[in-house]
Design an enzyme around this catalytic site. Structure first.
Site, short mmCIF file in Angstrom:
data_model
loop_
_atom_site.label_atom_id
_atom_site.label_comp_id
_atom_site.label_asym_id
_atom_site.label_seq_id
_atom_site.Cartn_x
_atom_site.Cartn_y
_atom_site.Cartn_z
N LYS A 96 0.84 -1.12 0.04
CA LYS A 96 0.05 -0.11 0.06
C LYS A 96 0.96 1.41 -0.06
O LYS A 96 0.43 2.44 -0.45
CB LYS A 96 -1.15 -0.11 1.28
CG LYS A 96 -1.80 -1.33 1.43
CD LYS A 96 -3.31 -0.92 1.13
CE LYS A 96 -4.10 -2.12 1.14
NZ LYS A 96 -3.64 -3.35 1.81
C1 LIG Z 1 -4.63 -4.72 1.33
C2 LIG Z 1 -3.77 -5.99 1.19
C3 LIG Z 1 -3.98 -6.94 0.22
C4 LIG Z 1 -5.45 -7.02 -0.64
O1 LIG Z 1 -5.41 -5.94 -1.76
P1 LIG Z 1 -6.59 -5.23 -2.37
O2 LIG Z 1 -6.24 -4.47 -3.25
O3 LIG Z 1 -7.65 -4.98 -1.29
O4 LIG Z 1 -7.21 -6.45 -3.15
C5 LIG Z 1 -3.34 -8.00 0.24
N1 LIG Z 1 -2.21 -8.09 0.84
C6 LIG Z 1 -1.79 -7.23 1.86
C7 LIG Z 1 -0.63 -7.39 2.64
C8 LIG Z 1 -2.63 -5.96 1.96
O5 LIG Z 1 -2.12 -5.11 2.86
#
Ligand SMILES: *Cc1c(COP(=O)(O)O)cnc(C)c1O
Length: 453
Positions: A96
């Site tokens: 993120k």
């Molecule tokens: C947010 C997240 C996901 C999922 O991603 P999306 O965009 O919500 O599908 C997978 N793995 C980790 C470590 C995350 O923080």
């Protein structure tokens, strides 16, 4: 609507999600893009979507990725017969950061030009919150309110948020699930009067700018692996919760990156993998708590964006599907010509046991430690490998963020990172609230009023 406006708007005023009017075709740029370092590629991929002058934009992008601990930003490593795209070298050790480091700088840039204020309201299943907080902490003209489900995120995830004590950061522990947090957020955003009066903005992946930043690493990894292997096509495997990350891959494919398959991987919360195997999108009861908590989601907010393209870009058709889902908890789409739901997608899920086994086996065989989210992906991808089409698995978090799961899987306390180890001794700040729209609304208003004086 211009990009800068979409950035600040987050959710569209009619409650829908924003998408670009057209998706540029990048096919003719692929050779030239193959040579670029990450930040330069990021500038090139995103520039056609934004209304920020080239020099300014390039400076923002460079500054955003300078905070990463790896010089390549998002390196690709080979382990066994898959490629792993490491997206966890940012400040909070989850993918993120890639979008949220940029988002924080974009917000600051756009607000400075307009002399506006912004109050960000976000909901987190664990990793968005800390990445968003790191993206905007200490920035002028921005306040951030992040809701997380009380007691339902890992201790590490909680500390990564609550240990940030900057005045503009507010952590709200909501006594409910992540879906409750998302529902509260949607309700508040849909109250247009409140939203305008308090200049609310979003850091969740309902914000188009987040998806945009994530398109870049599909090009980066895809083009690098094509260069290395000489393959014509690649596959990506994406551990999925809210459908934001994999949707960015879908846009990359529409832009002309030769992706043959997007392998969608879920944990026990498998509404999306059920959909891509059946054409029926239907909630499956309460959210299961798993070892991959950032994917413990039943209703995936970005799925609506996919459905728009699946409805041949017909807003009326999409509206019909979304209304039917809101009323009945279920929607169905017609199969595509070849009788699959969508031939670009393969979907599967991995339960807690197979995820932990994958972590252990992968470590023993390849001496590479997967975080549990990445392991859900690898476990699912293994059944869908193709000798002619290299598979790139997205590594969405550093294993040190989920050290308990690693101990469970391997019997060893081997997942460490200084950023995480330091957290235990830091002071924290957080407020607990009921899962109630009025409570959250009052909290926001009170803080804005108090801090104005
Ligand atoms: C947010 C997240 C996901 C999922 O991603 P999306 O965009 O919500 O599908 C997978 N793995 C980790 C470590 C995350 O923080």
């Amino acid at each position: 609507m211009r990009f800068s406006k979409a950035l600040l708007t987050g959710l569209a005023r009619d409650g829908g999600l924003l998408l670009p009017q057209t998706i540029p075709n990048a096919s003719t740029h692929l050779n030239e893009w193959q040579q670029l370092p990450y930040a330069e590629l990021a500038t090139a991929v995103m520039q056609p979507f934004v209304d920020i002058p080239g020099n300014d934009f390039s400076e923002l992008v460079n500054r955003s990725y300078a905070t990463f601990r790896h010089k390549e930003t998002a390196p690709v490593v080979k382990a066994g017969n898959v490629y792993i795209l490491e997206l966890f070298h940012g400040p909070t050790l989850a993918f993120k950061d890639i979008a949220l480091q940029l988002l924080g700088n974009l917000y600051e840039y756009v607000l400075r030009k307009s002399e506006k204020q912004l109050n960000i309201l976000g909901a987190t299943s664990g990793d968005t919150g800390s990445a968003a907080i790191q993206g905007v902490r200490n920035k002028d003209s921005i306040r951030i309110f992040i809701m997380h489900p009380h007691g339902r995120i890992s201790r590490t995830q909680e500390l990564q948020m609550t240990s940030v004590l900057d005045d503009n950061v507010h952590n709200l522990a909501i006594k409910g699930t992540f879906d409750d947090c998302q529902a509260i957020m949607k309700t508040i955003f849909n109250d247009l009067q409140f939203r305008d009066a308090n200049s609310l903005g979003s850091v969740n992946s309902i914000n188009w700018a987040r998806i945009l930043a994530q398109i870049v690493y599909y090009f980066y990894a895809g083009l690098n692996v094509i260069k290395e292997t000489g393959a014509d096509k690649i596959r990506f495997c994406v551990p999925t919760g809210n459908f934001g990350d994999i949707f960015a891959g879908y846009v990359a494919a529409r832009m002309g990156l030769p992706i043959s398959k997007l392998i969608l991987a879920t944990n026990e919360n498998d509404i999306l993998s059920r959909f891509f195997n059946s054409g029926i999108y239907e909630t499956g009861g309460p959210v299961h708590a798993t070892v991959s908590p950032s994917m413990d989601i039943q209703v995936a907010s970005n799925f609506e964006r996919y459905l728009y393209y699946r409805s041949n870009e017909d807003p009326a058709k999409l509206n019909h599907l979304m209304t039917s889902f809101a009323e009945t908890g279920r929607l169905t789409i017609e199969p595509a010509a070849n009788n699959t739901v969508d031939s670009l997608f393969i979907a599967g899920s991995s339960n807690t046991q197979s995820t932990l086994t994958t972590i252990r086996d992968f470590y023993n065989t390849h001496n590479y430690l997967l975080d549990p989210h990445t392991a859900v992906g690898i476990s699912t991808a293994t059944a869908h490998l193709n000798a002619d089409e290299p598979t790139i698995c997205l590594a969405t978090a550093h294993p040190a963020k989920f050290s308990e799961a690693i101990i469970n899987a391997t019997g060893k306390d081997i997942a460490h990172h200084p950023v995480i180890d330091e957290l235990n001794n830091l002071p924290t700040r957080c407020d607990a609230l009921q899962a109630s729209v009025p409570e959250v609304r009052n909290y926001i208003m009170n803080h804005i009023a108090r801090e104005k004086q």
